[in-house]
Structures are given as structure tokens and as C-alpha cells.
Design an enzyme around this catalytic site. Structure first.
Site, PDB file in Angstrom:
ATOM      1  N   ALA A 268      29.788  13.355 -82.578  1.00 24.37           N
ATOM      2  CA  ALA A 268      28.959  12.266 -83.097  1.00 24.37           C
ATOM      3  C   ALA A 268      28.690  11.207 -82.032  1.00 24.37           C
ATOM      4  O   ALA A 268      27.565  10.714 -81.900  1.00 24.37           O
ATOM      5  CB  ALA A 268      29.602  11.631 -84.330  1.00 24.37           C
ATOM      6  N   CYS A 269      29.705  10.870 -81.253  1.00 29.31           N
ATOM      7  CA  CYS A 269      29.527   9.853 -80.212  1.00 29.31           C
ATOM      8  C   CYS A 269      28.611  10.358 -79.108  1.00 29.31           C
ATOM      9  O   CYS A 269      27.826   9.585 -78.547  1.00 29.31           O
ATOM     10  CB  CYS A 269      30.882   9.422 -79.656  1.00 29.31           C
ATOM     11  SG  CYS A 269      31.919   8.619 -80.908  1.00 29.31           S
ATOM     12  N   THR A 270      28.696  11.642 -78.811  1.00 24.68           N
ATOM     13  CA  THR A 270      27.783  12.232 -77.826  1.00 24.68           C
ATOM     14  C   THR A 270      26.358  12.185 -78.353  1.00 24.68           C
ATOM     15  O   THR A 270      25.427  11.813 -77.618  1.00 24.68           O
ATOM     16  CB  THR A 270      28.206  13.675 -77.494  1.00 24.68           C
ATOM     17  OG1 THR A 270      29.514  13.638 -76.902  1.00 24.68           O
ATOM     18  CG2 THR A 270      27.232  14.334 -76.545  1.00 24.68           C
TER      19      THR A 270
END
Length: 160
Positions: free
Chosen positions: A48-50
């Protein structure tokens, strides 16, 4: 547990100085005169952060055309941020807040529901800060998916 109050529109953004993925200090005070999109994300190199970071990376030119600078903050160390930056070709500063001082100043560290379980960690949050250092938008507990599109819509950017 979050001990500080959430920041609100009209508040002055707390100043900070953190190292980026190259170990260079970045100071919010040095960015006065620029509009800043400051986003907090839980962990580099996670799906998700990527997705969120790459969304900002891919939108950087158009956000810059509207006068915005982008900064990402996580609790990751500088070496991990460097690995993330290189793996995803990130072209904006990723800042290390290992001791959570800035997370706490922005009330982005606390309890959250992760897949039905209460945990403590980074609350995915984005702030928009004007040229004078005043917060114009806050988005606490936001989603990574389509985040930049939502942000562009809320900012009224014409080419959203």
C-alpha cells in the site's frame, strides 16, 4: 495511543528537520514560500505504501506545476528509505522519523484498526501546507489507493 490533539485547518504546521533517504537534512522552515504536501505512511517497501508513494511520484510534475512540493515521512531508517527510493525511482524526499517525534507532533501515531485487530502505528495521513506554513487541508486515516486523485480533487486542481 495518540497523546497530542489532531491538527486542523488553520493551524501552523509544526516545524521539523529530518534526514532524507540520502542522509541530507530537510527542514520544513526552509520550504516557507512553497506549498507542501506532507504525507505520513506506515512503512517503506510494503504494497500500500509503495502504491501511494508511486502515485505521488507519477503525479509530481503536475503537482509541481501547481506549486506543490511533496515530502513523505515514515519511521523507517535512512538506509531503508534509500532502498525504497532506488527500487521505486522516487524523485522527492522520503524522510526518516525513527524516534516518532514528528509523527507525534502531527498526531499521526496511534491506535488503528488493521484487518479487525487494534494495533499502534502510523496513521496514514496527509497535510497540505501553504506558503506561510499554515495547514490548509488535513486527511487523517486516508487510504493509499487513489489517494492522489482524491487529493487533487479536494485541492481543485484543474487537470485532475
Amino acid at each position: 495511543m495518540v497523546t497530542d490533539s489532531r491538527l486542523a485547518v488553520g493551524d501552523t504546521a509544526p516545524l521539523f528537520r529530518l534526514d532524507d533517504q540520502d542522509g541530507n537534512p530537510v527542514s520544513l522552515a526552509d520550504l516557507r514560500g512553497d506549498k507542501v504536501i506532507l504525507y505520513f505512511y506506515p512503512a517503506a517497501l510494503t504494497p500500500a505504501c509503495t502504491e501511494q508513494t508511486c502515485d505521488f511520484r507519477d503525479s509530481l510534475a503536475s503537482l509541481g506545476a501547481h506549486g506543490y512540493r511533496v515530502l513523505g515521512i515514515s519511521k523507517d531508517d535512512v538506509a531503508t528509505l534509500k532502498q525504497f527510493q532506488e527500487a521505486e525511482h522516487v524523485t522527492f524526499p522520503l524522510l526518516s522519523d525513527e524516534d516518532l517525534t514528528v509523527h507525534r507532533a502531527y498526531a499521526t501515531w496511534g491506535e488503528k484498526n488493521l484487518y479487525g485487530k487494534i494495533t499502534v502505528g502510523t496513521l496514514r495521513t496527509t497535510f497540505v501546507i501553504d506558503e506561510d506554513g499554515v495547514i490548509t487541508h488535513t486527511f487523517y486515516n486516508t487510504k493509499a489507493k487513489n489517494h492522489v486523485a482524491m487529493l487533487r480533487k479536494k485541492l481543485g486542481l484543474v487537470d485532475a
